[in-house]
Design a protein around this motif. Structure first.
Motif, short mmCIF file in Angstrom:
data_model
loop_
_atom_site.label_atom_id
_atom_site.label_comp_id
_atom_site.label_asym_id
_atom_site.label_seq_id
_atom_site.Cartn_x
_atom_site.Cartn_y
_atom_site.Cartn_z
N ASP A 1 0.94 -1.26 0.22
CA ASP A 1 0.10 -0.11 0.10
C ASP A 1 0.93 1.40 -0.01
O ASP A 1 0.23 2.35 0.02
N ILE A 2 2.23 1.11 -0.06
CA ILE A 2 3.22 2.36 -0.05
C ILE A 2 3.52 2.44 -1.35
O ILE A 2 4.40 1.67 -1.89
N ASP A 3 3.39 3.67 -1.93
CA ASP A 3 3.71 4.08 -3.17
C ASP A 3 4.84 5.26 -2.75
O ASP A 3 4.66 6.36 -2.66
N TRP A 4 6.25 4.53 -2.77
CA TRP A 4 7.32 5.41 -2.40
C TRP A 4 7.73 6.54 -3.35
O TRP A 4 7.71 7.70 -2.86
N SER A 5 7.63 6.39 -4.59
CA SER A 5 7.97 7.41 -5.84
C SER A 5 6.77 8.45 -5.67
O SER A 5 7.02 9.41 -5.98
N GLY A 6 5.60 7.84 -5.68
CA GLY A 6 4.44 8.62 -5.80
C GLY A 6 3.98 9.64 -4.44
O GLY A 6 3.05 10.34 -4.39
N GLN A 7 4.74 8.98 -3.34
CA GLN A 7 4.62 9.78 -2.02
C GLN A 7 3.09 9.71 -1.61
O GLN A 7 2.81 10.81 -1.11
N HIS A 8 2.62 8.73 -1.74
CA HIS A 8 1.26 8.64 -0.99
C HIS A 8 1.15 6.92 -0.57
O HIS A 8 1.78 6.16 -1.18
N ILE A 9 0.17 6.59 0.21
CA ILE A 9 -0.12 5.48 0.88
C ILE A 9 -1.63 5.04 0.33
O ILE A 9 -2.40 6.09 0.28
N TYR A 10 -2.06 3.90 0.39
CA TYR A 10 -3.40 3.43 0.27
C TYR A 10 -3.99 3.07 1.65
O TYR A 10 -3.23 2.18 2.22
N VAL A 11 -5.27 3.54 1.81
CA VAL A 11 -5.89 2.97 3.05
C VAL A 11 -7.27 2.69 2.74
O VAL A 11 -7.97 3.09 1.50
N VAL A 12 -7.86 1.61 3.43
CA VAL A 12 -9.32 1.22 3.21
C VAL A 12 -10.08 2.35 3.90
O VAL A 12 -9.94 2.38 5.04
N THR A 13 -11.12 3.13 3.08
CA THR A 13 -11.81 4.00 3.89
C THR A 13 -12.57 3.56 4.77
O THR A 13 -13.31 2.70 4.64
N LYS A 14 -12.93 4.30 6.07
CA LYS A 14 -13.94 3.81 6.93
C LYS A 14 -15.31 3.56 6.59
O LYS A 14 -15.78 4.59 5.62
N GLY A 15 -15.94 2.39 6.65
CA GLY A 15 -17.17 2.17 6.13
C GLY A 15 -17.43 1.62 4.71
O GLY A 15 -18.52 1.45 4.33
N THR A 16 -16.12 1.41 4.20
CA THR A 16 -16.20 0.88 2.87
C THR A 16 -15.19 -0.28 2.98
O THR A 16 -14.45 -0.45 3.68
N ASP A 17 -15.26 -0.76 1.53
CA ASP A 17 -14.00 -1.61 1.28
C ASP A 17 -13.32 -1.00 0.21
O ASP A 17 -12.14 -1.58 -0.27
N ASP A 18 -13.35 0.31 -0.13
CA ASP A 18 -12.68 0.87 -1.02
C ASP A 18 -11.27 1.30 -0.70
O ASP A 18 -10.87 1.79 0.61
#
Length: 399
Positions: free
Chosen positions: A242-259
Motif C-alpha cells: 500500500d506504500i507508493d514510495w515514488s508517488g509519495q502516497h499510501i493506500y488506505v481502506v476508507t472507513k465504512g467501505t471496502d474501497d
C-alpha cells in the motif's frame, strides 16, 4: 412500576449489567445479544441479520448490538416484554443513561483529572463520567429502527415507543444533496448536542509531542497521521503493497467501505517510515507494516497505538487523542492558501464540504504571538507639528 420508572429517571437506582454481546462465526449477523442465561435474544438477532443483509459494516452491527443490549437490560430490570414497551420505558432509558456512569469512562489512577474538567495545556475537556448526548441519541435511533423493522413485519407494538420529529421528517423529505441543512426542532427525549470546532494541535505543542515519541515506529506513525489525515484504524491497516514510495502516497481502506484509496504522505513521514522498516524488517506483503515491539510479532492494534499516545500525554500533561492528529492535518490543509477547500475535502475524504469548512477557523493558540505583540505594544502618544502654541492645542483637542 411507576416508582421504579421515576427512580431510574432520577438516577436513584442502577440497571444490572446482565447479558452480553458476542461475536459469531456467521456473517449474517456477525454479532448477537445474549440474555443472563446465555441464550440468544431472537428479536434482536432478526434485526441484526437484516442490518447485515442491508450491507452495513460488521462494526455497525456490533455498535447496534450494544445499544440493543442496553435497551433489553432496562426491559429485563422493569419486567416489561419488548412487545409491550411504551414511551415510558424510553423515558426511563434516557433518564438512566443521563445519570449512570459509563463503564468505559472509569479512571484507574487516583491522580487522574476529574471527569469533565479542562486540560489547561490543550484547552480540551476530559470525557465526562456519564454517557455523552450523542451516545444517548444514537441509542434512541437504534431502538426506533428496531421497532420500525418489526412493525414492517407485523410484530411488536403498533406505535413506535421512541418519539419522532415530524418537523425533521418533513424538512429532510425533499432536501437536495447540496442544499444547506434545514433547521428543525428535535424530537422529544433527544439530547441537545453542542457543536464545537475541531481541536487541532498547535505547531509548538506538535513539536513537543513528536519529541515525546520513544521509538522510530511511533514517530513514523504520527507523521503519517498528520500528513495524510488518515483515521486511526485506516493507517494501522497499511501493508507494504500500500506504500507508493515514488508517488509519495499510501493506500488506505476508507472507513465504512471496502474501497482502497490513495492519500498523500509527506517526504519526512516516508523517510522516518523507511528508517523504521529498515530496523524492524519488512513484513509479508499482506501484513500491516506497523508491528508490536514486544512479545510475539503481530500487527499493532488501535488500543496499543492509543496507549502510545497516552504515555506521551502523561509525560507532557496533555490529553491529545489519535483523532486530534486527523483534525490537525485537516486544519493545516484547510488554512493553506495554496489549497482549495474542495481539494482538502477530497484528501480528507469528507462526504460533505461543510464538514471540511469547519476547519477554517482562527484559534487563540495560533494567535499567541500576535496577541503578545498587541498586549506589549506601547501606547501611542499624540504629537503635533512644531510651532503650535500648547495652550491653543489644549483648547481645541482637550488636555
Amino acid at each position: 412500576m411507576q416508582d421504579l420508572h421515576r427512580e431510574l429517571i432520577e438516577g436513584r437506582v442502577s440497571v444490572p449489567r446482565v447479558g452480553s454481546v458476542v461475536e459469531l462465526e456467521t456473517v449474517h449477523p456477525r454479532y448477537a445479544v445474549l440474555d443472563a442465561s446465555g441464550g440468544g435474544v431472537e428479536p434482536v438477532a432478526a434485526y441484526l441479520r437484516e442490518l447485515a443483509l442491508d450491507d452495513n459494516r460488521p462494526l455497525t452491527s456490533r455498535s447496534y448490538a450494544y445499544d440493543m443490549l442496553r435497551w433489553y437490560r432496562l426491559l429485563w430490570f422493569l419486567g416489561v416484554d419488548w412487545e409491550r414497551a411504551t414511551e415510558a420505558e424510553v423515558s426511563a432509558l434516557v433518564g438512566w443513561l443521563r445519570a449512570a456512569e459509563n463503564p468505559q469512562r472509569g479512571r484507574r489512577s487516583p491522580e487522574a483529572p476529574p471527569p469533565g474538567s479542562v486540560n489547561l495545556r490543550t484547552g480540551k475537556r476530559y470525557l465526562k463520567a456519564g454517557y455523552a448526548p450523542t451516545t444517548i441519541n444514537h441509542n434512541l435511533t437504534v431502538v426506533s429502527s428496531f421497532y420500525a423493522f418489526h412493525r414492517h413485519h407485523n410484530r411488536g407494538p403498533l406505535v413506535n415507543p421512541v418519539p419522532e420529529s415530524r418537523a425533521q421528517r418533513q424538512a429532510l423529505a425533499h432536501r437536495a444533496p447540496d442544499a444547506a441543512m434545514p433547521v428543525f426542532r428535535r424530537a422529544r427525549l433527544r439530547q441537545r448536542v453542542r457543536q464545537t470546532d475541531p481541536r487541532a494541535i498547535p505547531d509548538a505543542m506538535w513539536d513537543e509531542l513528536f519529541d515525546a515519541m520513544a521509538h522510530t515506529r511511533d514517530r513514523a506513525a504520527i507523521l503519517l497521521y498528520v500528513s495524510s489525515g488518515s483515521r486511526a484504524g485506516e493507517l494501522l491497516g497499511v501493508t507494504p503493497g500500500d506504500i507508493d514510495w515514488s508517488g509519495q502516497h499510501i493506500y488506505v481502506v476508507t472507513k465504512g467501505t471496502d474501497d482502497r484509496e490513495p492519500v498523500p504522505a509527506s517526504p519526512q513521514a516516508l523517510v522516518v517510515l523507511a528508517a523504521y522498516l529498515d530496523q524492524a524488517g519488512l513484513p509479508a506483503a499482506h501484513e500491516p507494516v506497523f508491528r508490536t515491539l514486544r512479545g510475539a510479532d503481530k500487527p499493532l492494534s488501535y488500543w496499543a497505538m492509543r496507549r502510545v499516545l497516552q504515555r506521551a500525554n502523561e509525560k507532557l500533561k496533555t490529553n491529545w487523542t489519535l483523532h486530534d492528529l486527523r483534525h490537525t492535518a485537516a486544519n493545516r490543509m484547510a488554512n493553506d492558501p495554496n489549497l482549495t477547500l474542495a481539494q482538502v475535502r477530497v484528501i480528507m475524504r469528507h462526504a460533505d464540504l461543510a464538514t471540511t469548512g469547519r476547519y477554517l477557523n482562527a484559534r487563540v493558540e495560533d494567535l499567541f504571538d500576535a496577541l503578545q505583540q498587541h498586549y506589549n505594544r506601547p501606547r501611542v502618544e499624540r504629537s503635533f507639528a512644531p510651532g503650535y502654541d500648547p495652550a491653543d492645542v489644549e483648547a481645541v483637542f482637550g488636555g
